[in-house]
Design an enzyme around this catalytic site. Structure first.
Site, mmCIF file in Angstrom:
data_model
loop_
_atom_site.group_PDB
_atom_site.id
_atom_site.type_symbol
_atom_site.label_atom_id
_atom_site.label_comp_id
_atom_site.label_asym_id
_atom_site.label_seq_id
_atom_site.Cartn_x
_atom_site.Cartn_y
_atom_site.Cartn_z
ATOM 1 N N GLU A 1 0.861 -1.178 0.000
ATOM 2 C CA GLU A 1 0.000 0.000 0.000
ATOM 3 C C GLU A 1 0.901 1.233 0.000
ATOM 4 O OE1 GLU A 1 -2.806 0.368 3.240
ATOM 5 O OE2 GLU A 1 -3.854 1.972 2.232
ATOM 6 N N GLY B 1 2.660 2.208 10.964
ATOM 7 C CA GLY B 1 2.452 1.376 12.145
ATOM 8 C C GLY B 1 2.312 -0.092 11.791
ATOM 9 N N MET C 1 0.276 -3.015 8.606
ATOM 10 C CA MET C 1 -0.397 -3.135 7.310
ATOM 11 C C MET C 1 -1.288 -4.379 7.274
ATOM 12 S SD MET C 1 -0.922 -1.864 4.401
ATOM 13 C CE MET C 1 -2.092 -2.641 3.317
ATOM 14 N N GLU C 2 -2.491 -4.176 6.754
ATOM 15 C CA GLU C 2 -3.551 -5.182 6.853
ATOM 16 C C GLU C 2 -3.565 -6.228 5.743
ATOM 17 O OE1 GLU C 2 -4.078 -1.834 6.152
ATOM 18 O OE2 GLU C 2 -5.633 -1.598 4.631
ATOM 19 N N ASN C 3 -2.437 -6.537 5.107
ATOM 20 C CA ASN C 3 -2.410 -7.528 4.026
ATOM 21 C C ASN C 3 -3.262 -8.751 4.376
ATOM 22 O OD1 ASN C 3 -0.045 -5.965 3.053
ATOM 23 N ND2 ASN C 3 0.891 -6.889 4.846
ATOM 24 N N GLU D 1 -5.841 -3.504 12.380
ATOM 25 C CA GLU D 1 -5.450 -4.264 11.182
ATOM 26 C C GLU D 1 -6.374 -5.462 10.995
ATOM 27 O OE1 GLU D 1 -3.543 -2.589 9.432
ATOM 28 O OE2 GLU D 1 -2.750 -1.292 11.001
ATOM 29 N N HIS E 1 -9.666 -4.486 9.474
ATOM 30 C CA HIS E 1 -9.588 -4.209 8.036
ATOM 31 C C HIS E 1 -10.011 -5.423 7.211
ATOM 32 C CE1 HIS E 1 -8.170 -0.227 7.182
ATOM 33 N NE2 HIS E 1 -7.037 -0.324 7.852
ATOM 34 N N GLU F 1 -10.294 3.559 5.976
ATOM 35 C CA GLU F 1 -9.536 4.000 7.156
ATOM 36 C C GLU F 1 -10.420 4.662 8.218
ATOM 37 O OE1 GLU F 1 -6.954 2.731 7.731
ATOM 38 O OE2 GLU F 1 -6.058 2.197 5.814
#
Ligand code: 0A1
Ligand code: ZN
Length: 882
Positions: free
Chosen positions: A128, A269, A271-273, A306, A309, A328
């Site tokens: 991202e 901080g 990442m929501e992969n 996360e 998400h 977000e």
């Protein structure tokens, strides 16, 4: 590096992609400097694309193309063109086809930390917003959703752990056991920004979770070997978040595994992969000795964020980057609600509002102001802002306030049902709430499109004879860059009228309608609400629970503020009254200092504060919030112009000392009463006691007597957890005494082997208000443990100095500005994202008094003229000087 600022991308220019990619097979052979990626893309023309199909333009950066094949046939040089941004196939088929691309990239050299890179020997990715194009050529935009099968291959010794999105399907050894591979399949179509892979020598903590419908999920948190013992809290938070999302919003997890990996070099901080969240290790690792209560709380919040998400962002993603708040703002709202349920809801709300006012209000009031949904950008990475995130969350909260909790839930359920698997827009989201409630939210949409913080000017008139009260609220909408005139907003204002006995009055409008929930809905520029049956002069409590992100202005007398501090049934507003009162005292103090006058004594305020501080019926965490004064930046914001940061600092210091002196016995009582005995627990009950106790200690220390210094030194020396140790270090850092030097040396000796904990050592030196701070920070940039390439170090030392040390950043000789500018330019050569973020510290420069303003402008001018500049920094500095 590009030298010219590219043209902005506009929301109104959005067009669907001409091609879609349904499935991606990736075969990645990891090697530090030459990772080989074979991507097989299954493409087809997009039926929703209107007009002539045109060329297939695949994004790609920093890639070396080895070969390209279309349906198995090698492309000849004449079939395509290649630039440093794109691979363009002029005549791609107008039917489904398969494209095989083999490329190389260099993870070791990637210091921008976007795409595939190495962090302390661990391969990881950050895609991202537009990092996937640094892994392979692709339609790197969020409205292209594909399923992925990823095969990873690496030497066993270098990367015994190989992870990607989805579920593991296969693994094995190669080369007689020297190399190995792992295959992962993600059945959920996702945009490329959610792709992730990890390879490295990692240890893990494992657990499991059973979803409400009985799916068994294997949970793992991967960290550097030796750090597994610090993952328990993150794991606990994850399980609580998974359960909470089922109970509160009916959302279940949808894969067989959920993996989290902590790395040390990370721009943000976390990442929501999909199925493979990657975290900055500062937001995973925690033990009582190494992490403060604040860190424990941050970890809980970000782990939840996360995870949430997975539905708000992953299952339903954004059509384009202008819609960033769709995922977000909503996800921040969800993490705030989660934290409120895990802890005290009022304290959580106070924290969230403090954060909003500290980070978003200055953004909204300065040259970087932009709407929650911007309509133009040059570099999307510059829009991961407090406005998109925190103000975005406030818009969701207002929707909940306007529709009620049940109405909100129905709208959200409809959103999940209607848009699951899609890339959606803000309009589509809001339409779900309109459709489910039958209410129009047309005017509400203005919140998304219009920048700036509204000011609500309120006047209350009481008519003794008619026994009525009349409340007039006028919305003032200050101009923001490029937007002089504003439209009125639809604003929920929660109100209470408090009678002389301290109780809320029944709210009955002149029409006879009862306002049981106290909710007024404002839609015009100015509106008057009449209440009947008001037998004594009421005190208005407005914007209860901070029902809208606005500045409130009402002429409360000091006696009324004190009355609200003691009586308001809305605890949030009680706290707000104390903040307003403190702000008033501090602003008067600053003005007196600047006019060379003796400030008035703050006795009445301090006494009122003392009453709440000593009220043991109130939650200690809440009382701690009461005791925290508005920050120096809060005061600057209220002043709005001609800001002298030194005068603000001195005024605040003076008030702190007055509190310490006048409330000495209350504070000492708190300090002794709330010592938490026994084993450390991060639970909020204990964290709150520590917060109150440390707040009391801070005030006592600010008196500066021998006994006070001895007390804080003892607190530091005997601390049995990071919270007490760090609080004491912060207090000692303000002193000009040998105790300060000794404390920093001891802290260094204790923690210099821990790259995370030592960041506190950098940060607390950077925040010091002493005149020597800048020289100290400059020297620390040469320290062997400091590295410009590690974002956490940059944030701890330079970021803290620029954002949290107003006195020294804004030195009257301009040297603070020059130092930060130099670092921005240095960073810009390899990590533009971090450079641009650091530069945002200048966002309030226009409010400064003339001398500092002139110097800040000169420094910004120098940055603007420097060549080359990344688009990231060019965009920010350009706006700053507009
Ligand atoms: N989506 C993540 C934040 C994030 C955004 C951008 C990044 O790189 C540019 C990295 C992470 C979140 O909201 O947590
Ligand atoms: Zn997020």
């Amino acid at each position: 590096m590009k030298t010219e600022t590219p043209r902005p991308i506009l929301l109104k220019d959005y067009r669907p992609p001409n091609y879609l990619i349904d499935h991606v097979d990736l075969d990645v052979a990891l090697a530090p400097e030459r990772t080989r990626v074979h991507a097989r893309l299954q493409l087809r023309p997009n039926p929703a694309f209107e007009g002539e199909l045109g060329a297939l333009r695949l994004d790609g950066e920093m890639l070396e193309l080895e070969s390209a094949r279309l349906d198995g046939r090698a492309l000849r040089p004449a079939d395509y063109s290649l630039s440093d941004k794109e691979l363009v196939i002029g005549k791609a088929p107008a039917r489904a086809f398969v494209l095989d691309l083999v490329t190389f990239c260099n993870p070791e050299a990637n210091k921008a930390l976007s795409g595939l890179y190495r962090s302390r020997g661990i391969y990881c990715t950050q895609c991202e917003a537009q990092g996937f194009r640094r892994i392979t050529y692709f339609l790197d935009r969020p409205d292209v959703l594909a399923t992925y099968t990823t095969r990873l291959e690496a030497p066993c010794a270098e990367a015994p752990v190989l992870l990607s999105n989805g579920n593991p399907t296969e693994q094995g050894v190669l080369d007689g056991g020297k190399r190995h591979f792992a295959v992962w399949h993600d059945p959920h179509p996702k945009p490329s920004y959610l792709f992730a892979l990890v390879g490295g020598d990692l240890a893990h903590l494992a657990s499991d979770f059973e979803t409400a419908s009985g799916r068994k999920v294997a949970l793992k948190i991967y960290v550097e070997p030796g750090k597994e013992g610090r993952c328990a809290w993150a794991m606990d938070a994850l399980k609580r978040a998974m359960r909470w999302d089922e109970e509160r919003f009916g959302r279940e997890y949808d894969l067989d595994v959920f993996n989290i990996v902590a790395v040390s070099d990370f721009n943000m901080g976390a990442m929501e992969n999909k199925g493979l969240n990657i975290f900055n290790d500062a937001l995973v690792l925690a033990s009582p000795e190494t992490a403060s209560d604040q860190s424990f709380a941050d970890i809980e919040r970000v782990i939840a964020h996360e995870y949430f998400h997975n539905w708000t962002g992953n299952r339903i993603t954004c059509r384009d980057w202008f819609q960033l708040c769709l995922k977000e703002g909503l996800t921040v709202f969800r993490d705030q609600e989660f934290c409120a349920d895990q802890r005290s809801a009022t304290v959580q709300r106070i924290r969230d509002v403090r954060n909003l006012k500290a980070r978003q209000f200055p953004e909204d009031g300065g040259p970087l102001a932009h709407p929650v949904r911007p309509d133009r950008y040059i570099e999307i990475n510059n829009f991961y802002t407090a406005t998109v995130y925190e103000k975005g969350a406030e818009l969701i909260r207002m929707l909940q306030t306007l529709l009620g909790r049940d109405g909100f839930r129905q709208g959200l359920d409809l959103y999940f049902e209607r848009h699951d698997g899609q890339a959606a827009t803000v309009e589509e989201f809001v339409a779900c709430f309109e459709d489910s409630s039958g209410k129009s939210l047309r005017q509400f949409m203005t919140w998304y499109a219009q920048a700036g913080t509204p000011e609500l000017v309120c006047k209350l008139k009481w008519d003794r004879r008619a026994q009525t009260a009349e409340l007039t609220i006028t919305q003032h909408l200050p101009p923001t860059p490029g937007e002089a005139r504003k439209r009125p907003l639809h604003i929920p204002v929660r109100l209470g009228l408090i009678g002389h006995n301290g109780h809320d009055l029944d709210l009955v409008l002149a029409s006879g309608e009862r306002l049981d929930d106290g909710l007024l809905q404002l839609s015009k520029r100015s509106e008057t609400f009449r209440f009947r049956g008001v037998s004594s002069r009421p005190v208005a409590s407005l914007l209860r629970g901070f029902s809208a992100p606005a500045n409130l202005s009402i002429d409360h007398s000091e006696a009324e503020l004190e009355f609200l501090m003691a009586n308001d049934s809305d605890l949030y507003n009680r706290w707000q009254a104390a903040q307003d009162y403190a702000t008033r005292v501090l602003v008067a103090h600053v003005k007196a200092l600047r006019a060379d006058k003796t400030p008035e004594r703050p006795d009445a305020f301090v006494k009122a504060l003392g009453v709440t501080a000593a009220n043991h019926e109130l939650d200690p965490g809440y009382r701690a919030q009461f005791l925290f004064l508005p920050s120096e930046s809060d005061i600057a914001r209220v002043l709005g112009r001609d800001v002298d940061p030194l005068a603000i600092h001195l005024a605040r210091k003076g008030l702190r000392k007055a509190i310490g002196t006048m409330l000495k016995s209350v504070l000492l009582d708190i300090y002794t009463r709330y010592e938490v005995k026994g084993r450390y627990s991060p639970a909020s009950e204990f964290a709150n006691q520590r917060a109150l106790r440390n707040a009391a200690l801070g005030y006592l220390t600010s008196r500066g007597r021998r006994e006070d210094i001895a007390r804080v030194v003892a607190h530091f020396d005997t601390a049995r957890n990071a919270t007490d140790e760090l609080n004491a270090l912060a207090m000692l850092s303000e002193l000009r005494s040998p105790e300060r030097t000794r404390a920093f040396s001891r802290y260094y000796a204790r923690w210099n082997k821990d790259h995370l904990v030592i960041d506190n050592w950098f940060a607390y030196q950077a925040v010091s208000p002493l005149a020597s701070a800048l020289a100290g920070v400059e020297k620390l940039t040469q320290h062997p443990l400091f590295s410009m390439q590690n974002p956490n170090k940059v944030r701890a030392l330079i970021g803290t100095f620029a954002a949290s040390n107003p006195v020294n950043f804004n030195r009257p000789d301009g040297k603070g500005y020059d130092f930060v500018a130099k670092r921005v330019l240095e960073l810009d050569r390899f990590n533009p994202q971090i450079a641009a973020r650091l530069l945002s510290a200048f966002r309030s420069w226009k409010m400064l008094e003339p001398q500092r303003r002139r110097l800040a402008k000169k420094t910004l001018g120098h940055i603007a003229k420097t060549k080359p500049l990344s688009p990231d920094v060019a965009e920010i500095v350009g706006k700053m000087l507009e």
